[in-house]
Design a protein around this motif. Structure first.
Motif, PDB file in Angstrom:
ATOM      1  N   LEU A   1      -3.135  26.832  53.596  1.00 13.28           N
ATOM      2  CA  LEU A   1      -2.985  28.355  54.572  1.00 13.28           C
ATOM      3  C   LEU A   1      -1.448  28.592  54.584  1.00 13.28           C
ATOM      4  O   LEU A   1      -1.852  29.689  54.989  1.00 13.28           O
ATOM      5  CB  LEU A   1      -3.312  27.569  55.967  1.00 13.28           C
ATOM      6  N   ASP A   2      -0.352  28.074  54.273  1.00 14.17           N
ATOM      7  CA  ASP A   2       0.619  28.934  54.881  1.00 14.17           C
ATOM      8  C   ASP A   2       2.140  28.272  53.447  1.00 14.17           C
ATOM      9  O   ASP A   2       1.281  26.758  52.801  1.00 14.17           O
ATOM     10  CB  ASP A   2       1.665  28.765  55.425  1.00 14.17           C
ATOM     11  N   GLY A   3       3.124  28.505  53.799  1.00 14.71           N
ATOM     12  CA  GLY A   3       3.820  27.793  52.755  1.00 14.71           C
ATOM     13  C   GLY A   3       4.252  26.753  53.131  1.00 14.71           C
ATOM     14  O   GLY A   3       4.412  25.551  52.437  1.00 14.71           O
ATOM     15  N   CYS A   4       4.754  25.743  53.886  1.00 16.24           N
ATOM     16  CA  CYS A   4       4.531  24.600  54.952  1.00 16.24           C
ATOM     17  C   CYS A   4       3.444  23.731  54.427  1.00 16.24           C
ATOM     18  O   CYS A   4       3.845  22.897  53.848  1.00 16.24           O
ATOM     19  CB  CYS A   4       4.692  24.577  55.836  1.00 16.24           C
ATOM     20  N   GLU A   5       2.261  23.854  54.859  1.00 17.23           N
ATOM     21  CA  GLU A   5       1.202  23.186  54.418  1.00 17.23           C
ATOM     22  C   GLU A   5       1.036  23.072  52.851  1.00 17.23           C
ATOM     23  O   GLU A   5       0.705  22.448  52.424  1.00 17.23           O
ATOM     24  CB  GLU A   5      -0.392  23.970  54.532  1.00 17.23           C
ATOM     25  N   ILE A   6       1.475  24.539  51.902  1.00 19.15           N
ATOM     26  CA  ILE A   6       1.309  24.032  50.335  1.00 19.15           C
ATOM     27  C   ILE A   6       2.263  23.061  49.840  1.00 19.15           C
ATOM     28  O   ILE A   6       1.962  22.420  48.884  1.00 19.15           O
ATOM     29  CB  ILE A   6       1.449  25.509  49.953  1.00 19.15           C
ATOM     30  N   ALA A   7       3.280  23.273  50.565  1.00 18.78           N
ATOM     31  CA  ALA A   7       4.737  22.104  50.348  1.00 18.78           C
ATOM     32  C   ALA A   7       3.914  20.587  50.586  1.00 18.78           C
ATOM     33  O   ALA A   7       4.447  19.846  50.158  1.00 18.78           O
ATOM     34  CB  ALA A   7       6.204  22.306  51.018  1.00 18.78           C
ATOM     35  N   ARG A   8       3.644  20.079  52.121  1.00 16.34           N
ATOM     36  CA  ARG A   8       3.294  19.351  52.146  1.00 16.34           C
ATOM     37  C   ARG A   8       2.443  18.773  51.112  1.00 16.34           C
ATOM     38  O   ARG A   8       1.766  17.404  50.807  1.00 16.34           O
ATOM     39  CB  ARG A   8       2.645  19.187  53.909  1.00 16.34           C
ATOM     40  N   TRP A   9       0.917  19.426  50.910  1.00 19.73           N
ATOM     41  CA  TRP A   9       0.063  19.042  49.911  1.00 19.73           C
ATOM     42  C   TRP A   9       0.554  18.383  48.956  1.00 19.73           C
ATOM     43  O   TRP A   9       0.415  17.509  47.790  1.00 19.73           O
ATOM     44  CB  TRP A   9      -1.059  20.521  49.529  1.00 19.73           C
ATOM     45  N   ASN A  10       1.617  19.904  48.126  1.00 16.68           N
ATOM     46  CA  ASN A  10       1.994  19.465  46.877  1.00 16.68           C
ATOM     47  C   ASN A  10       3.427  17.857  46.743  1.00 16.68           C
ATOM     48  O   ASN A  10       3.419  17.115  45.785  1.00 16.68           O
ATOM     49  CB  ASN A  10       3.036  20.417  46.545  1.00 16.68           C
ATOM     50  N   SER A  11       3.296  17.603  48.348  1.00 13.88           N
ATOM     51  CA  SER A  11       4.269  15.932  48.097  1.00 13.88           C
ATOM     52  C   SER A  11       2.920  15.216  48.106  1.00 13.88           C
ATOM     53  O   SER A  11       4.012  14.291  47.932  1.00 13.88           O
ATOM     54  CB  SER A  11       5.114  16.482  49.103  1.00 13.88           C
ATOM     55  N   LEU A  12       2.195  15.512  48.496  1.00 11.74           N
ATOM     56  CA  LEU A  12       1.148  14.876  47.957  1.00 11.74           C
ATOM     57  C   LEU A  12      -0.023  14.643  46.761  1.00 11.74           C
ATOM     58  O   LEU A  12      -0.376  13.066  46.529  1.00 11.74           O
ATOM     59  CB  LEU A  12       0.015  14.399  49.780  1.00 11.74           C
ATOM     60  N   VAL A  13       0.663  15.445  45.875  1.00 13.51           N
ATOM     61  CA  VAL A  13      -0.172  15.173  44.856  1.00 13.51           C
ATOM     62  C   VAL A  13       0.816  13.716  44.107  1.00 13.51           C
ATOM     63  O   VAL A  13       1.787  13.783  44.106  1.00 13.51           O
ATOM     64  CB  VAL A  13       0.090  16.361  43.962  1.00 13.51           C
ATOM     65  N   PRO A  14      -0.443  12.704  43.231  1.00 11.09           N
ATOM     66  CA  PRO A  14      -1.839  12.632  42.765  1.00 11.09           C
ATOM     67  C   PRO A  14      -2.281  12.314  43.699  1.00 11.09           C
ATOM     68  O   PRO A  14      -3.207  12.056  43.671  1.00 11.09           O
ATOM     69  CB  PRO A  14      -1.197  12.572  41.067  1.00 11.09           C
ATOM     70  N   VAL A  15      -2.113  11.767  45.195  1.00  8.93           N
ATOM     71  CA  VAL A  15      -2.963  11.391  46.295  1.00  8.93           C
ATOM     72  C   VAL A  15      -4.221  12.693  45.861  1.00  8.93           C
ATOM     73  O   VAL A  15      -5.561  12.057  46.282  1.00  8.93           O
ATOM     74  CB  VAL A  15      -2.514  11.213  47.696  1.00  8.93           C
ATOM     75  N   LEU A  16      -3.550  13.671  46.344  1.00 10.16           N
ATOM     76  CA  LEU A  16      -4.142  14.692  46.493  1.00 10.16           C
ATOM     77  C   LEU A  16      -4.367  15.701  45.439  1.00 10.16           C
ATOM     78  O   LEU A  16      -3.593  15.319  44.295  1.00 10.16           O
ATOM     79  CB  LEU A  16      -3.889  16.330  47.712  1.00 10.16           C
ATOM     80  N   PRO A  17      -5.127  16.071  44.539  1.00 14.80           N
ATOM     81  CA  PRO A  17      -5.524  16.892  43.874  1.00 14.80           C
ATOM     82  C   PRO A  17      -4.889  18.044  43.678  1.00 14.80           C
ATOM     83  O   PRO A  17      -4.103  18.650  44.940  1.00 14.80           O
ATOM     84  CB  PRO A  17      -6.625  16.984  43.167  1.00 14.80           C
ATOM     85  N   ASP A  18      -3.775  18.509  41.415  1.00 14.50           N
ATOM     86  CA  ASP A  18      -2.596  19.921  41.803  1.00 14.50           C
ATOM     87  C   ASP A  18      -3.857  20.616  41.023  1.00 14.50           C
ATOM     88  O   ASP A  18      -4.444  20.711  41.035  1.00 14.50           O
ATOM     89  CB  ASP A  18      -1.820  19.274  40.795  1.00 14.50           C
ATOM     90  N   VAL A  19      -4.183  21.500  42.191  1.00  9.20           N
ATOM     91  CA  VAL A  19      -3.852  22.663  42.684  1.00  9.20           C
ATOM     92  C   VAL A  19      -3.547  24.116  42.252  1.00  9.20           C
ATOM     93  O   VAL A  19      -4.207  24.595  42.533  1.00  9.20           O
ATOM     94  CB  VAL A  19      -5.454  23.178  43.738  1.00  9.20           C
ATOM     95  N   ARG A  20      -2.574  24.115  41.773  1.00 13.03           N
ATOM     96  CA  ARG A  20      -1.276  25.048  41.859  1.00 13.03           C
ATOM     97  C   ARG A  20      -2.004  26.208  40.059  1.00 13.03           C
ATOM     98  O   ARG A  20      -2.745  25.353  39.496  1.00 13.03           O
ATOM     99  CB  ARG A  20      -0.454  24.660  40.917  1.00 13.03           C
TER     100      ARG A  20
END
Length: 189
Positions: free
Chosen positions: A170-189
């Motif tokens: 939803l915002d820059g902080c959450e995007i950075a948090r999501w990206n720190s969890l890749v590949p546990v979470l899918p890479d959606v960039r």
């Protein structure tokens, strides 16, 4: 854990069985008199005498101790077991609920080994252990960049610690948090 307890009990019994003959040998009288005895001399147990000699060897325990050919002390418990639920990524095959186990790697996660490697990398640093699954602190200044509608929930245990967290873009902080969890979470960039 049960396997470990049963193994400790079997080893303890074996060690005790070898130590008993030495401890039950008759003590010789010393200058101060005969050695004290734990054998009752009166009462209902006066006729009972302890059996001298070694204890019987422990019987092999049932199949839950058999770990498929691995040595007795080599079996490890799975300390990381996560359920990852992902929605609205817009990436084919990325949405869904996946199981992830590490040590050994298992489950239905599409990138299980890479995800376990990422978790191990984060767990190797103190900052990673403290921050990997923590939400963005309240009041943090974040850029107002919308990274999409993807959401995820991660529930389970990581290195033996309980995890229950959500992630979004939803915002820059959450995007950075999501990206720190890749590949546990899918890479959606």
């Amino acid at each position: 854990m049960l396997r470990r307890l049963a193994l400790i009990a079997a080893v303890s019994l074996a060690a005790l069985a070898t130590a008993v003959p030495a401890s039950t040998a008759t003590a010789t009288a010393t200058a101060s008199g005969p050695a004290p005895s734990a054998v009752p001399t009166s009462g209902p147990f006066a006729d009972a005498r302890p059996a001298l000699g070694p204890l019987p060897m422990p019987v092999p325990l049932p199949g839950f101790l058999d770990d498929g050919g691995a040595g007795a002390g080599e079996a490890e418990e799975v300390l990381t077991r996560l359920t990852v639920s992902v929605e609205n990524t817009g990436v084919p095959g990325a949405d869904g609920t996946f199981e992830l186990e590490c040590g050994p790697t298992g489950g239905s996660h599409p990138q299980g080994q890479a995800a376990c490697d990422r978790l191990a990398e984060a767990g190797a640093t103190r900052a990673g252990r403290q921050e990997l699954f923590q939400p963005t602190p309240e009041g943090t200044m974040c850029t107002m960049i919308h990274g999409g509608d993807a959401t995820a929930r991660i529930v389970g245990t990581w290195e033996g610690r309980a995890v229950d967290t959500t992630a979004s873009r939803l915002d820059g902080c959450e995007i950075a948090r999501w990206n720190s969890l890749v590949p546990v979470l899918p890479d959606v960039r």
